[in-house]
Scaffold this active site. Structure first.
Site, mmCIF file in Angstrom:
data_model
loop_
_atom_site.group_PDB
_atom_site.id
_atom_site.type_symbol
_atom_site.label_atom_id
_atom_site.label_comp_id
_atom_site.label_asym_id
_atom_site.label_seq_id
_atom_site.Cartn_x
_atom_site.Cartn_y
_atom_site.Cartn_z
ATOM 1 N N ASP A 77 0.779 -1.075 -0.192
ATOM 2 C CA ASP A 77 -0.117 -0.091 0.125
ATOM 3 C C ASP A 77 0.791 1.239 -0.023
ATOM 4 O O ASP A 77 1.964 1.240 0.433
ATOM 5 C CB ASP A 77 -0.876 0.014 1.179
ATOM 6 C CG ASP A 77 -2.152 0.974 1.250
ATOM 7 O OD1 ASP A 77 -2.312 1.404 -0.192
ATOM 8 O OD2 ASP A 77 -2.491 1.326 1.976
ATOM 9 N N GLY A 78 0.245 1.993 -0.630
ATOM 10 C CA GLY A 78 1.135 3.635 -0.466
ATOM 11 C C GLY A 78 1.399 4.165 -1.872
ATOM 12 O O GLY A 78 2.097 5.244 -1.883
ATOM 13 N N ARG B 17 0.013 7.553 -2.636
ATOM 14 C CA ARG B 17 0.637 8.709 -1.828
ATOM 15 C C ARG B 17 2.083 8.827 -2.470
ATOM 16 O O ARG B 17 2.476 10.139 -2.328
ATOM 17 C CB ARG B 17 0.496 8.440 -0.337
ATOM 18 C CG ARG B 17 -0.958 8.577 0.107
ATOM 19 C CD ARG B 17 -1.109 8.027 1.400
ATOM 20 N NE ARG B 17 -1.464 6.671 1.339
ATOM 21 C CZ ARG B 17 -1.297 5.821 2.040
ATOM 22 N NH1 ARG B 17 -0.841 6.056 3.536
ATOM 23 N NH2 ARG B 17 -1.466 4.367 2.014
ATOM 24 N N HIS C 155 2.096 3.432 -9.000
ATOM 25 C CA HIS C 155 1.875 1.951 -9.218
ATOM 26 C C HIS C 155 3.090 1.297 -10.066
ATOM 27 O O HIS C 155 3.810 0.398 -9.794
ATOM 28 C CB HIS C 155 0.646 1.752 -9.977
ATOM 29 C CG HIS C 155 -0.683 2.004 -9.167
ATOM 30 N ND1 HIS C 155 -0.701 1.899 -7.847
ATOM 31 C CD2 HIS C 155 -1.654 2.879 -9.562
ATOM 32 C CE1 HIS C 155 -1.820 2.388 -7.567
ATOM 33 N NE2 HIS C 155 -2.462 2.735 -8.291
ATOM 34 N N SER D 218 -10.907 -6.455 -4.524
ATOM 35 C CA SER D 218 -12.229 -6.553 -5.130
ATOM 36 C C SER D 218 -13.017 -5.226 -4.997
ATOM 37 O O SER D 218 -13.590 -4.764 -6.055
ATOM 38 C CB SER D 218 -13.103 -7.408 -4.560
ATOM 39 O OG SER D 218 -13.014 -7.784 -3.170
ATOM 40 N N GLU D 219 -12.456 -4.404 -3.924
ATOM 41 C CA GLU D 219 -13.071 -3.056 -4.000
ATOM 42 C C GLU D 219 -12.204 -2.030 -4.678
ATOM 43 O O GLU D 219 -13.045 -0.791 -4.814
ATOM 44 C CB GLU D 219 -12.968 -2.637 -2.224
ATOM 45 C CG GLU D 219 -13.759 -3.411 -1.447
ATOM 46 C CD GLU D 219 -13.605 -4.919 -1.103
ATOM 47 O OE1 GLU D 219 -12.424 -5.226 -1.376
ATOM 48 O OE2 GLU D 219 -14.641 -5.498 -1.053
ATOM 49 N N LEU E 240 10.339 -20.645 -5.114
ATOM 50 C CA LEU E 240 9.364 -19.712 -4.481
ATOM 51 C C LEU E 240 8.193 -19.691 -4.914
ATOM 52 O O LEU E 240 8.109 -19.581 -6.245
ATOM 53 C CB LEU E 240 9.871 -18.361 -4.578
ATOM 54 C CG LEU E 240 8.934 -17.251 -3.595
ATOM 55 C CD1 LEU E 240 8.981 -17.227 -2.311
ATOM 56 C CD2 LEU E 240 9.354 -15.766 -3.917
ATOM 57 N N GLU F 50 1.337 -13.414 12.112
ATOM 58 C CA GLU F 50 1.992 -12.288 12.845
ATOM 59 C C GLU F 50 1.771 -11.210 12.106
ATOM 60 O O GLU F 50 2.277 -11.179 10.885
ATOM 61 C CB GLU F 50 3.432 -12.489 13.143
ATOM 62 C CG GLU F 50 3.666 -13.754 14.234
ATOM 63 C CD GLU F 50 3.050 -13.528 15.601
ATOM 64 O OE1 GLU F 50 3.002 -12.522 16.017
ATOM 65 O OE2 GLU F 50 2.743 -14.727 16.197
HETATM 66 C C1 IPE Z 1 -5.466 -2.787 -0.177
HETATM 67 O O1 IPE Z 1 -5.124 -1.255 -0.278
HETATM 68 C C2 IPE Z 1 -5.346 -3.247 -1.591
HETATM 69 C C3 IPE Z 1 -4.213 -3.475 -2.029
HETATM 70 C C4 IPE Z 1 -2.900 -3.117 -1.763
HETATM 71 C C5 IPE Z 1 -4.346 -4.081 -3.402
HETATM 72 P P1 IPE Z 1 -6.334 -0.104 -0.181
HETATM 73 O O2 IPE Z 1 -5.467 0.986 -0.435
HETATM 74 O O3 IPE Z 1 -7.169 -0.540 -1.317
HETATM 75 O O4 IPE Z 1 -6.902 -0.304 0.982
HETATM 76 P P2 IPE Z 1 -7.853 0.814 1.924
HETATM 77 O O5 IPE Z 1 -8.860 1.237 0.950
HETATM 78 O O6 IPE Z 1 -6.866 2.165 2.392
HETATM 79 O O7 IPE Z 1 -8.521 -0.007 3.083
HETATM 80 C C1 IPE Z 2 -1.733 0.292 -3.147
HETATM 81 O O1 IPE Z 2 -1.448 1.533 -3.202
HETATM 82 C C2 IPE Z 2 -1.842 -0.478 -4.583
HETATM 83 C C3 IPE Z 2 -3.407 -0.646 -5.099
HETATM 84 C C4 IPE Z 2 -4.318 -0.510 -4.131
HETATM 85 C C5 IPE Z 2 -3.705 -1.001 -6.208
HETATM 86 P P1 IPE Z 2 -2.753 2.588 -3.420
HETATM 87 O O2 IPE Z 2 -3.067 3.003 -4.582
HETATM 88 O O3 IPE Z 2 -3.805 2.255 -2.410
HETATM 89 O O4 IPE Z 2 -2.007 4.012 -2.745
HETATM 90 P P2 IPE Z 2 -2.537 4.812 -1.463
HETATM 91 O O5 IPE Z 2 -3.035 4.085 -0.456
HETATM 92 O O6 IPE Z 2 -3.557 5.751 -2.191
HETATM 93 O O7 IPE Z 2 -1.382 5.908 -1.143
HETATM 94 MG MG MG Z 3 -4.240 2.419 -0.615
#
Ligand code: IPE
Ligand code: IPE
Ligand code: MG
Length: 260
Positions: free
Chosen positions: A23-24, A27, A40, A69-70, A134, A210
């Site tokens: 995630d992130g 941002r 990405h 899925s969301e 792996l 964990e």
């Molecule tokens: C979770 O991240 C899904 C992936 C990293 C693929 P999201 O960015 O979608 O999660 P929320 O919306 O912050 O909970």
């Molecule tokens: C995770 O990064 C990748 C996917 C969910 C596809 P985000 O796109 O959720 O990045 P943030 O959380 O908005 O920074």
């Molecule tokens: Mg995110």
């Protein structure tokens, strides 16, 4: 025991299965004044490094959450940029993963993905199916609730067909119908990006995993970050509902057993 070259840290316990919410990315891009998809793209480098490190250390399974899925509810431009990136990344990374003995698998609702991506996924799985290294599981269009719903539906069908009765259903029946059936449960979960939530990832499978959360944004995740997560894992006493004393006694017993 394995050693990280970078820091010479010694890890005594290595997770067999690591599951990561990457995630992130968005941002990371925004901080640099870039459009979200640029984040990405930047994240692919961290994927490559993490896969290589896990393979080198002898981790058995690495599961990466690439698209939930969301995430379909995001702007159409971001979703299509992600789908194109998955196709591109498979094209550019597959051969080197194959050479390194990595076995690629996908989990999630494939039928919701475009034909081109589905074809690439099936071909990648077939190409790497007999590799010994792996197991890289990539979760695309995956949701933990979707996974459990699918499993429940299959068990209900077995009941209707008279193969199983409702009273016979155990948690083992559910486990074997899930996407990760036959693989060890994740030992270590990592989420980058600072949020401390599961976001509908492996709901059933994370029961005794964990959980490690860090603030670093996914494109910046590197060997140092992974080492910190592995060190965190090595310091945990996994009790699975038992007492700390029971676990310590079992360990002592095992050590004595190995020595004799
Ligand atoms: C979770 O991240 C899904 C992936 C990293 C693929 P999201 O960015 O979608 O999660 P929320 O919306 O912050 O909970
Ligand atoms: C995770 O990064 C990748 C996917 C969910 C596809 P985000 O796109 O959720 O990045 P943030 O959380 O908005 O920074
Ligand atoms: Mg995110």
């Amino acid at each position: 025991m394995f050693t990280s070259k970078r820091t010479d840290i010694k890890f005594t316990v290595l997770p067999k299965h690591i599951a990561i919410i990457m995630d992130g990315n968005g941002r990371w891009a925004r901080k640099r004044g870039l459009p979200r998809p640029a984040g990405h793209h930047a994240g692919v480098k961290a994927v490559r490094a993490t896969v290589e490190l896990c393979a080198k250390h002898g981790v058995e399974v690495l599961t990466l959450f690439a698209f939930s899925s969301e995430n379909w509810q995001r702007p159409v431009t971001e979703v299509s940029a992600l789908m194109n990136l998955f196709v591109q990344a498979l094209d550019s990374e597959l051969e080197s993963m194959h050479r390194n003995g990595i076995r690629v698998r996908f989990i999630g609702d494939r039928s919701s993905l475009n034909d081109e991506l589905q074809k690439r996924m099936t071909a990648s799985e077939a190409r790497t199916a007999n590799n010994p290294g792996l197991i890289l599981v990539i979760a695309v269009a995956y949701g933990g609730r979707w996974d459990i719903t699918q499993a429940t539906r299959r068990l209900a069908q077995q009941c209707v067909a008279g193969i199983l009765t409702a009273a016979e259903i155990t948690d083992a029946h559910i486990s074997t119908q899930l996407e990760l059936a036959a693989l060890p449960e994740p030992d270590l979960f990592i989420r980058t990006g600072g949020e401390q939530r599961i976001s509908n990832f492996l709901l059933w499978n994370l029961a005794y995993t964990e959980l490690y959360f860090c603030d670093v944004l996914w494109p910046q995740f590197d060997e140092k970050q992974l080492n910190t997560a592995l060190q965190f894992f090595g310091e945990r006493q996994r009790r699975f509902g038992l007492t700390g004393e029971q676990i310590a006694a079992t360990k002592l017993h095992n050590v004595k057993g190995e020595a004799s």
